[in-house]
Design a protein around this motif. Structure first.
Motif, PDB file in Angstrom:
ATOM      1  N   ASP A  16       9.865  20.304 -18.271  1.00 42.30           N
ATOM      2  CA  ASP A  16       8.543  20.034 -17.906  1.00 42.30           C
ATOM      3  C   ASP A  16       7.723  20.843 -17.501  1.00 42.30           C
ATOM      4  O   ASP A  16       6.589  20.558 -16.550  1.00 42.30           O
ATOM      5  N   GLY A  17       7.905  22.871 -17.556  1.00 41.58           N
ATOM      6  CA  GLY A  17       6.889  22.999 -17.067  1.00 41.58           C
ATOM      7  C   GLY A  17       6.779  23.660 -15.995  1.00 41.58           C
ATOM      8  O   GLY A  17       5.971  24.582 -15.426  1.00 41.58           O
ATOM      9  N   GLY A  18       8.234  23.622 -14.868  1.00 41.42           N
ATOM     10  CA  GLY A  18       7.870  24.428 -13.948  1.00 41.42           C
ATOM     11  C   GLY A  18       9.117  25.419 -13.670  1.00 41.42           C
ATOM     12  O   GLY A  18      10.275  25.375 -15.101  1.00 41.42           O
ATOM     13  N   PRO A  69      15.706  18.606  -5.418  1.00 44.08           N
ATOM     14  CA  PRO A  69      14.317  19.165  -5.563  1.00 44.08           C
ATOM     15  C   PRO A  69      13.877  18.565  -7.168  1.00 44.08           C
ATOM     16  O   PRO A  69      13.394  19.397  -7.880  1.00 44.08           O
ATOM     17  N   SER A  70      13.855  17.508  -7.318  1.00 42.88           N
ATOM     18  CA  SER A  70      13.941  17.371  -8.902  1.00 42.88           C
ATOM     19  C   SER A  70      12.693  15.512  -8.683  1.00 42.88           C
ATOM     20  O   SER A  70      13.074  14.901  -8.047  1.00 42.88           O
ATOM     21  N   THR A  71      12.151  14.615  -9.146  1.00 43.19           N
ATOM     22  CA  THR A  71      11.873  13.772  -9.662  1.00 43.19           C
ATOM     23  C   THR A  71      12.475  12.666 -10.139  1.00 43.19           C
ATOM     24  O   THR A  71      12.161  11.196  -9.939  1.00 43.19           O
ATOM     25  N   SER A  72      13.789  13.080 -10.922  1.00 45.36           N
ATOM     26  CA  SER A  72      15.128  12.525 -11.393  1.00 45.36           C
ATOM     27  C   SER A  72      15.141  12.340  -9.731  1.00 45.36           C
ATOM     28  O   SER A  72      16.901  11.489 -10.604  1.00 45.36           O
ATOM     29  N   ARG A 112       9.723  23.507  -8.260  1.00 45.85           N
ATOM     30  CA  ARG A 112      10.577  22.722  -9.677  1.00 45.85           C
ATOM     31  C   ARG A 112       9.862  21.712 -10.140  1.00 45.85           C
ATOM     32  O   ARG A 112       9.300  20.701  -9.630  1.00 45.85           O
ATOM     33  N   GLY A 113      10.008  21.990 -11.751  1.00 37.79           N
ATOM     34  CA  GLY A 113       9.844  21.158 -12.465  1.00 37.79           C
ATOM     35  C   GLY A 113       7.794  20.864 -12.471  1.00 37.79           C
ATOM     36  O   GLY A 113       7.279  19.787 -12.602  1.00 37.79           O
TER      37      GLY A 113
END
Length: 395
Positions: free
Chosen positions: A264-266, A290-293, A314-315
């Motif tokens: 996702d680009g990070g 440190p992740s949206t998941s 991250r991300g």
């Protein structure tokens, strides 16, 4: 654009190779057209995430405007994929349709077709859907008929949930189309050291832009306002580290591979020992990584603060790490890198960074875990496109 179906920035290095010799920015100030926006058509084909990330990170590209349709009979087969991938790369996405109309009724039909195709392609609501008026069919219509056609198309596009603009060549201004309608002007001068057509939204200054990770020539434009970035700060994606001259300047010397980038680009492996206090301006999830998941274990309400001891990138987000009462590390996203902030950050001590040869402001921001706008404001930088070897930046 000159890209009908039938016709088939760079982030400036502190060390530039010009005419076989090397000059540093501290020795020579360069002002030139910026690669803020790139437009694509069926002629360019399909793009990978890595290509868009390279445009963004290495050249400061902020927006992609992709062809949607032509006339009322052709839909660009690559638009759907390019829209989705550009969004994954964190770029603003817009569309344009190539006009073939010879009267107002045809102009309406083309605008209606473009809106329908744009919806099917997934072009987000409120994006720009621009009428590309440059074909021979419109040349002989004169300003009166073209004005009526433009007014009619504008109503249709805006009723469809998109923002409207007109793209055309500078030579058509007031001779074929009244200047007041042309927000995106194409003009390719030899001298790119002077800003041109600054009253418009964008100036397309070349159709021969090259990107190190992509094949072929591209149309590149400089943005003068935030119209093509959804009304948000046009530097929110990434600020050009410096201006780009298409003839003499090249991308910073980075590997062609994006192996250190996540899907996702990070960046997947950047972290910095920064300590401070972060106060939220919106509700934010507390996560176990440190992740949206990652799992959500709580949340912070607007106005609440946390004390962090480390920053992770991250991300595409800057994450604050802190030790919870349970003795476990938790993480909160402080904002998108180079984009919107989710609160205010106050570091415990002033830190400095010395600019080295090859540095870019956007690259430094990523390295330090802050946004470009933060560095600009913190250091009183007047021109975010210009930094000097040996300059000391506070963060």
């Amino acid at each position: 654009m000159k890209k009908s179906k039938l016709i088939a920035g760079a982030a400036l290095m502190v060390g530039l190779t010009i005419g076989g010799t090397v000059a540093t920015i501290s020795q020579q100030k360069i002002e030139a057209a910026r690669t803020d926006m790139v437009d694509l058509s069926n002629h360019n084909g399909s793009f990978s995430l890595g290509e868009f990330l390279s445009m963004r990170n290495d050249y400061g590209v902020k927006a992609i405007t992709t062809k949607i349709s032509e006339g009322n009979y052709y839909a660009d087969p690559y638009a759907t994929g390019n829209i989705r991938t550009a969004q994954q790369a964190g770029l603003y996405i817009n569309g344009y349709y190539f006009c073939r109309y010879t009267n107002v009724a045809q102009a309406k039909a083309e605008a209606e077709y473009a809106v329908q195709v744009a919806r099917n392609d997934g072009l987000p609501t409120n994006a720009v859907l621009c009428a590309d008026i440059e074909a021979s069919q419109q040349r002989g219509l004169g300003t009166y008929v073209n004005s009526l056609a433009i007014e009619a198309m504008k109503q249709i596009v805006e009723a469809g949930g998109y923002r409207f603009d007109v793209y055309s060549m500078s030579s058509w201004g007031d001779s074929v189309i009244p200047w007041k309608y042309i927000g995106w002007i194409a003009n390719y001068p030899y001298n790119l050291t002077v800003d041109r057509y600054t009253k418009g939204h964008a100036w397309q200054f070349t159709d021969k832009q090259h990107f190190k990770d992509s094949y072929g020539n591209f149309d590149a434009s400089q943005l003068y306002d935030d119209y093509y970035t959804g009304g948000l700060n046009k530097n929110a994606v990434i600020s050009n580290a410096a201006t780009h001259h298409v003839d003499t300047q090249h991308a910073t010397n980075k590997p062609a591979s994006n192996s250190n980038m996540t899907a996702d680009g990070g960046s997947s492996n950047e972290d910095y020992a920064q300590r401070g206090t972060f106060t939220t301006n919106t509700t934010l999830n507390i996560r176990t990584a440190p992740s949206t998941s990652a799992a959500v274990v709580g949340s912070y309400a607007p106005g609440e603060s946390l004390t962090y001891d480390h920053v992770y990138i991250r991300g595409g987000y800057a994450w604050a790490r802190y030790m919870s009462y349970s003795g476990q590390y938790h993480y909160v996203a402080m904002g998108r890198m180079g984009g919107e902030e989710y609160g205010t950050r106050r570091t415990y001590s002033s830190r400095t960074y010395t600019v080295h040869s090859g540095d870019t402001l956007s690259g430094i921001a990523r390295k330090l875990g802050v946004s470009v706008s933060y560095l600009v404001n913190k250091n009183g930088i007047n021109n975010a496109n210009l930094i000097f070897v040996g300059e000391t930046l506070s963060y």
